[in-house]
Motif scaffolding. Structure first.
Motif, PDB file in Angstrom:
ATOM      1  N   MET A   1       0.835  -1.168   0.000  1.00 42.47           N
ATOM      2  CA  MET A   1       0.000   0.000   0.000  1.00 42.47           C
ATOM      3  C   MET A   1       0.886   1.238   0.000  1.00 42.47           C
ATOM      4  SD  MET A   1      -2.985   1.440   0.182  1.00 42.47           S
ATOM      5  CE  MET A   1      -4.452   0.979   1.014  1.00 42.47           C
ATOM      6  N   ALA A   2       0.659   2.125  -0.932  1.00 45.89           N
ATOM      7  CA  ALA A   2       1.420   3.368  -1.027  1.00 45.89           C
ATOM      8  C   ALA A   2       0.831   4.408  -0.082  1.00 45.89           C
ATOM      9  CB  ALA A   2       1.393   3.875  -2.450  1.00 45.89           C
ATOM     10  N   SER A   3       1.691   5.332   0.353  1.00 42.86           N
ATOM     11  CA  SER A   3       1.215   6.397   1.237  1.00 42.86           C
ATOM     12  C   SER A   3       1.812   7.739   0.817  1.00 42.86           C
ATOM     13  CB  SER A   3       1.579   6.090   2.690  1.00 42.86           C
ATOM     14  OG  SER A   3       2.976   5.980   2.827  1.00 42.86           O
ATOM     15  N   ILE A   4       1.030   8.802   1.054  1.00 37.68           N
ATOM     16  CA  ILE A   4       1.489  10.159   0.754  1.00 37.68           C
ATOM     17  C   ILE A   4       2.146  10.716   1.994  1.00 37.68           C
ATOM     18  CG2 ILE A   4       0.757  12.500   0.193  1.00 37.68           C
ATOM     19  CD1 ILE A   4      -1.507  11.344  -1.419  1.00 37.68           C
ATOM     20  N   ARG A   5       3.263  11.386   1.783  1.00 36.47           N
ATOM     21  CA  ARG A   5       3.953  12.043   2.886  1.00 36.47           C
ATOM     22  C   ARG A   5       4.619  13.308   2.364  1.00 36.47           C
ATOM     23  NH1 ARG A   5       9.199  11.589   2.097  1.00 36.47           N
ATOM     24  NH2 ARG A   5      10.130   9.732   1.202  1.00 36.47           N
ATOM     25  N   PRO A   6       5.014  14.214   3.277  1.00 45.15           N
ATOM     26  CA  PRO A   6       5.723  15.415   2.842  1.00 45.15           C
ATOM     27  C   PRO A   6       7.045  15.056   2.167  1.00 45.15           C
ATOM     28  CG  PRO A   6       4.948  15.674   5.092  1.00 45.15           C
ATOM     29  CD  PRO A   6       4.728  14.231   4.712  1.00 45.15           C
ATOM     30  N   MET A   7       7.385  15.812   1.145  1.00 43.66           N
ATOM     31  CA  MET A   7       8.656  15.611   0.448  1.00 43.66           C
ATOM     32  C   MET A   7       9.793  16.136   1.320  1.00 43.66           C
ATOM     33  SD  MET A   7       9.812  17.264  -3.229  1.00 43.66           S
ATOM     34  CE  MET A   7       8.488  16.503  -4.149  1.00 43.66           C
ATOM     35  N   SER A  37      11.577  24.859   0.274  1.00 37.67           N
ATOM     36  CA  SER A  37      11.777  25.872   1.303  1.00 37.67           C
ATOM     37  C   SER A  37      10.620  26.879   1.355  1.00 37.67           C
ATOM     38  CB  SER A  37      13.108  26.606   1.092  1.00 37.67           C
ATOM     39  OG  SER A  37      13.087  27.339  -0.108  1.00 37.67           O
ATOM     40  N   ARG A  38       9.988  27.185   0.214  1.00 39.15           N
ATOM     41  CA  ARG A  38       8.925  28.195   0.192  1.00 39.15           C
ATOM     42  C   ARG A  38       7.526  27.613   0.406  1.00 39.15           C
ATOM     43  NH1 ARG A  38       9.577  32.307  -4.627  1.00 39.15           N
ATOM     44  NH2 ARG A  38       7.956  33.314  -3.404  1.00 39.15           N
ATOM     45  N   TRP A  39       7.274  26.413  -0.130  1.00 38.58           N
ATOM     46  CA  TRP A  39       5.937  25.813  -0.051  1.00 38.58           C
ATOM     47  C   TRP A  39       6.032  24.344   0.374  1.00 38.58           C
ATOM     48  CZ3 TRP A  39       7.504  28.330  -4.693  1.00 38.58           C
ATOM     49  CH2 TRP A  39       7.016  29.631  -4.824  1.00 38.58           C
ATOM     50  N   PRO A  40       6.627  24.055   1.524  1.00 41.70           N
ATOM     51  CA  PRO A  40       6.796  22.657   1.925  1.00 41.70           C
ATOM     52  C   PRO A  40       5.470  21.913   2.072  1.00 41.70           C
ATOM     53  CG  PRO A  40       7.250  24.130   3.765  1.00 41.70           C
ATOM     54  CD  PRO A  40       7.100  24.997   2.543  1.00 41.70           C
ATOM     55  N   HIS A  41       4.407  22.617   2.434  1.00 41.77           N
ATOM     56  CA  HIS A  41       3.093  21.990   2.612  1.00 41.77           C
ATOM     57  C   HIS A  41       2.443  21.604   1.274  1.00 41.77           C
ATOM     58  CE1 HIS A  41       2.549  26.265   2.065  1.00 41.77           C
ATOM     59  NE2 HIS A  41       1.266  26.100   1.840  1.00 41.77           N
ATOM     60  N   LEU A  42       3.019  22.063   0.152  1.00 39.67           N
ATOM     61  CA  LEU A  42       2.467  21.741  -1.160  1.00 39.67           C
ATOM     62  C   LEU A  42       3.366  20.797  -1.960  1.00 39.67           C
ATOM     63  CD1 LEU A  42       1.158  25.282  -2.152  1.00 39.67           C
ATOM     64  CD2 LEU A  42      -0.127  23.382  -1.169  1.00 39.67           C
ATOM     65  N   CYS A  43       4.383  20.262  -1.330  1.00 39.44           N
ATOM     66  CA  CYS A  43       5.291  19.316  -1.981  1.00 39.44           C
ATOM     67  C   CYS A  43       5.150  17.962  -1.285  1.00 39.44           C
ATOM     68  CB  CYS A  43       6.736  19.805  -1.890  1.00 39.44           C
ATOM     69  SG  CYS A  43       7.001  21.403  -2.680  1.00 39.44           S
ATOM     70  N   ARG A  44       4.701  16.977  -2.026  1.00 39.16           N
ATOM     71  CA  ARG A  44       4.416  15.656  -1.462  1.00 39.16           C
ATOM     72  C   ARG A  44       4.995  14.575  -2.364  1.00 39.16           C
ATOM     73  NH1 ARG A  44       2.812  17.849   2.661  1.00 39.16           N
ATOM     74  NH2 ARG A  44       0.698  18.209   3.318  1.00 39.16           N
ATOM     75  N   VAL A  45       5.277  13.439  -1.766  1.00 37.03           N
ATOM     76  CA  VAL A  45       5.648  12.243  -2.520  1.00 37.03           C
ATOM     77  C   VAL A  45       4.662  11.139  -2.164  1.00 37.03           C
ATOM     78  CG1 VAL A  45       8.110  12.801  -2.656  1.00 37.03           C
ATOM     79  CG2 VAL A  45       7.274  11.379  -0.785  1.00 37.03           C
ATOM     80  N   ILE A  46       4.561  10.195  -3.065  1.00 39.25           N
ATOM     81  CA  ILE A  46       3.806   8.987  -2.756  1.00 39.25           C
ATOM     82  C   ILE A  46       4.833   7.862  -2.756  1.00 39.25           C
ATOM     83  CG2 ILE A  46       3.032   8.495  -5.118  1.00 39.25           C
ATOM     84  CD1 ILE A  46       0.248   7.852  -3.630  1.00 39.25           C
ATOM     85  N   LEU A  58       4.812  18.992  -6.946  1.00 35.33           N
ATOM     86  CA  LEU A  58       5.356  20.269  -6.489  1.00 35.33           C
ATOM     87  C   LEU A  58       4.282  21.312  -6.735  1.00 35.33           C
ATOM     88  CD1 LEU A  58       8.913  20.460  -8.140  1.00 35.33           C
ATOM     89  CD2 LEU A  58       8.392  19.863  -5.786  1.00 35.33           C
ATOM     90  N   GLY A  59       3.979  22.101  -5.734  1.00 34.73           N
ATOM     91  CA  GLY A  59       2.974  23.131  -5.906  1.00 34.73           C
ATOM     92  C   GLY A  59       3.366  24.413  -5.221  1.00 34.73           C
TER      93      GLY A  59
END
Length: 191
Positions: A1-7, A37-46, A58-59
């Motif tokens: 099972m894959a999961s999303i987490r902060p990059m 560094s600027r938008w850590p809450h909008l950068c995620r990996v699965i 990346l957002g």
């Protein structure tokens, strides 16, 4: 099972599987670090069950610059059709070829939409190659529509579709339009 987490910055050394696709724009490491560094809450990996990175997004949250002391504009009061109000933007979204058709792109996109909505953005937008019909269909199923065609947007002179999805702040859907595929703009007109 894959999961999303902060990059994290260390994830940048494990993107090879996801960046091998010819439709994926790959950037230099400084570009990724700026987003982290600027938008850590909008950068995620699965991340897959084995710890491999199966996809990432990346957002950013942004608006066109406005001259002080004027506040960010209300869509009804700004005459410039290319001026962008506060919105979320998907800069990069990619899924490794072996992990496609598992809903990863949808989950990553929805995570960015939730964050953008929480920050009172008008919409989320992204640019997709005009020839990438698979991605366009995915976004259409998620509620995105083409706002305009940006002629010669990519380095290889390919066109891009600027696709948008209105968020809760845009109750009157002022930032989407019908037949956006037929509205051509130059890259210099897009902020």
């Amino acid at each position: 099972m894959a999961s999303i987490r902060p990059m994290t910055a260390l994830d940048l050394f494990h993107f090879n599987q996801t960046n091998l696709d010819h439709l994926t724009e790959t950037y230099h490491i400084g570009f990724y670090l700026e987003y982290l560094s600027r938008w850590p809450h909008l950068c995620r990996v699965i991340e897959g069950h084995d710890g491999t990175i199966e996809g990432y997004i990346l957002g950013k949250l942004e608006a066109s610059p406005f001259p002080p002391p004027n506040p960010p504009y209300d869509p009804d009061t700004n005459p410039n059709p290319n001026y962008l109000p506060w919105h979320g933007h998907i800069t990069a979204l990619t899924v490794a070829p072996g992990a496609r058709r598992l809903g990863h792109a949808t989950k990553l996109t929805e995570s960015l939409e939730r964050q953008s909505d929480a920050h009172d953005a008008w919409f989320v937008d992204l640019f997709v190659r005009a020839e990438n019909s698979v991605a366009q269909e995915l976004y259409r199923k998620m509620g995105y529509s083409v706002y305009r065609r940006v002629v010669g947007y990519y380095n290889d002179d390919s066109d891009a579709f600027d696709m948008r999805k209105p968020l809760s702040r845009d109750k009157d859907r002022k930032h989407v339009r019908e037949n956006g595929e037929n509205i051509n703009v130059e890259p210099s007109e897009v902020w």
